[in-house]
Design an enzyme around this catalytic site. Structure first.
Site, PDB file in Angstrom:
ATOM      1  CD  GLU A 259      -2.916  -1.137   2.357  1.00 42.49           C
ATOM      2  OE1 GLU A 259      -2.823  -0.221   3.198  1.00 42.49           O
ATOM      3  OE2 GLU A 259      -3.787  -2.008   2.416  1.00 42.49           O
ATOM      4  CG  HIS A 279      -6.269   0.050   4.723  1.00 44.47           C
ATOM      5  ND1 HIS A 279      -5.063  -0.569   4.909  1.00 44.47           N
ATOM      6  CD2 HIS A 279      -7.047  -0.341   5.764  1.00 44.47           C
ATOM      7  CE1 HIS A 279      -5.095  -1.302   6.014  1.00 44.47           C
ATOM      8  NE2 HIS A 279      -6.301  -1.177   6.549  1.00 44.47           N
TER       9      HIS A 279
END
Length: 527
Positions: A259, A279
């Site tokens: 990420e 997220h």
């Protein structure tokens, strides 16, 4: 006045709580080298997911008493390093449960009704109703992988929408699953029969790429998968390939192996077959407030000399009680971990018997420590001395506590018996001197061995040559034996052998051991 450093954005309500007892400095976005320079002057550090608290930062924090993570996980904190420094690490294990569960449900519905694409289409001036014909979730089968707090809430919401529920969780009892309206099944069956699969487990060695090309090939072509748990549980390359080839109908993903998601990720190229969010599982106003309040209160309490209620690395006890019970807590946790591996993942009951002088002590911390050890294989760092009892209750584990002061083989000893998917097993342990742990009994066979990281237990017929055969077999696989002991009740009857190993057993070796004549059963344990 104590000083607290807040290195990630935290809701103001949390800062106000800490300000009651300390000076609060908010300095976000600090590089690691700058954090190392300034941390020596602070008594507490409050973070979210942005700050990585490394060993170097912890060792530089000579005044630190507590590190508070406003969230569930503590994977961005070097917990062992903090423990060695005597620093309490706390989190908020339930603060974003509802937010994460609701996001999973929202992703499932958005995927079913093509909501993101329809929204973009209308805003661009189009009116293509036929292009966005969706499917209903009513009477569809939802497979929930991981039936903890978040998975349980997803189950309740899905049941209310009229969905049929399957669940896979090797650490949940059948009774608990039935209470939630779920049919407990193995993972392969869940994958084959589910119309939707929602993932709710931590990322561990066992769950890494749990959903891979092989699993995806077993799914229905109309199935859809939702991952709002942890990146890495799904093999993203395999998922993209399955979607591209119409092996499955769709996917909704909130978490990624790396990420932010890479620009060249194949998941970005799949149009309305996939929904991607950055997220957002815990990103609600309520969740941010909840975790900020929870962790701020714990930081305030620790600075006032009170115990933390969600300590990840030490029991929530007052220092004087902790010092007296600490050796027995380690004994209880070790035995709980050991018996959980002997009985298999799913545990139905745990019988805890405090013996000798231990029977006259405060039993609650010892019981909690045993439960923490029992659940450590399932929950890893998420289980602690505060939530172990709750976690056990949610998994339907019946806990029976008894005392027997008449046992006098040792000053104080602890006997644990548990029933799980591999049967019923018992272990007994005691302290040699004040600190040294000994396992003194396995399944009523007397032994006396110190627990080690890698251990092999066998149940076998007491007969000449069997020990040598096992030793030779281990040697042929280059596994070194550190120590060995045999316990038996009668000559030529059944016996237990305990081997302490320097190395873990290679794949396939346990099945070879089971082929040795006279071996009734064999188990490996990693502590």
């Amino acid at each position: 006045m104590p000083k607290v450093l807040v290195s990630d954005p935290i809701d103001q309500v949390g800062l106000d709580i800490i300000s009651q007892v300390a000076q609060v400095d908010v300095k976000t976005g600090l590089p690691a080298e700058e954090l190392v320079k300034i941390i020596p002057e602070y008594d507490a550090l409050m973070i979210r997911s942005g700050t990585r608290v490394t060993k170097e930062i912890i060792e530089a924090g000579t005044q630190l008493k507590i590190i508070g993570r406003a969230g569930v996980g503590v994977d961005n904190v070097d917990v062992p390093a903090a423990t060695r420094q005597g620093i309490v690490v706390v989190n908020s294990p339930q603060g974003n449960t509802i937010a994460a569960a609701e996001h999973a449900i929202a992703m499932m519905l958005a995927l079913s009704r093509h909501i993101p694409e329809a929204n973009v289409s209308v805003k661009s001036g189009q009116w293509n109703r036929k292009q966005f014909i969706g499917v209903e979730v009513y009477k569809k089968t939802l497979g929930i992988v991981g039936l903890g707090k978040i998975g349980s809430h997803v189950a309740s919401a899905a049941k209310a929408m009229g969905m049929k529920l399957l669940a896979y969780d090797p650490f949940i009892s059948q009774d608990r699953a039935e209470q939630l309206g779920c049919r407990l099944v193995d993972l392969d069956l869940l994958i084959r029969e589910s119309d939707y699969i929602s993932l709710h487990m931590p990322k561990t060695e066992e769950t890494y790429h749990l959903i891979n090309a092989q699993a995806l090939a077993q799914m229905k072509p109309t199935a859809r998968i939702i991952n709002c748990a942890r990146g890495g549980i799904v093999d993203e390359v395999a998922l993209a390939e399955a979607l591209k080839n119409d092996q499955i109908a769709g996917a909704a993903v909130d978490v990624y192996e790396n990420e932010p998601l890479e620009e060249n990720s194949p998941l970005r190229e799949l149009g309305q077959k996939v929904i991607l969010t950055p997220h957002l599982g815990a990103s609600t106003e309520e969740a941010q407030v909840n975790v900020a309040i929870d962790v701020a209160e714990q930081i305030r309490d620790v600075l006032l000399g009170l115990p933390a209620r969600s300590a990840v690395n030490i029991p929530g006890l007052y220092p004087d009680a902790l010092e007296q019970l600490k050796p027995y807590l380690q004994l209880a946790e070790t035995l709980g971990n050991l018996v959980s591996q002997l009985v298999g993942g799913r545990v139905d009951f745990l019988d805890i018997r405090l013996q000798g002088d231990l029977a006259n002590r405060d039993s609650k911390p010892v019981v909690v420590a045993a439960l923490k050890g029992l659940l450590s294989q399932a929950l890893r760092e998420r289980v602690n001395y505060v939530n172990a009892t709750i976690e056990a209750k949610e998994r339907g584990i019946r806990v029976i506590e008894t005392r027997d002061a008449s046992v006098c083989d040792y000053t104080g000893s602890l006997h644990l018996e548990a029933k799980g998917s591999l049967g019923t097993h018992s272990v007994t342990g005691a302290l040699l001197g004040d600190r040294e742990i000994r396992v003194t009994n396995i399944d009523d066979f007397p032994i006396n061995v110190p627990p080690t990281r890698y251990m092999l237990f066998t149940l076998h017929r007491d007969m000449p040559g069997i020990i040598g055969k096992i030793g030779s077999l281990l040697g042929s696989f280059n596994v070194n034996i550190a120590s060995m002991q045999v316990g038996r009740k009668i000559v030529r009857g059944e016996a237990v052998m305990v081997l302490s190993l320097d190395d873990p057993l290679p794949d396939g070796l346990l099945s070879e051991i089971m082929k040795v004549a006279g071996i009734r059963d064999a188990y490996t344990v990693t502590l």
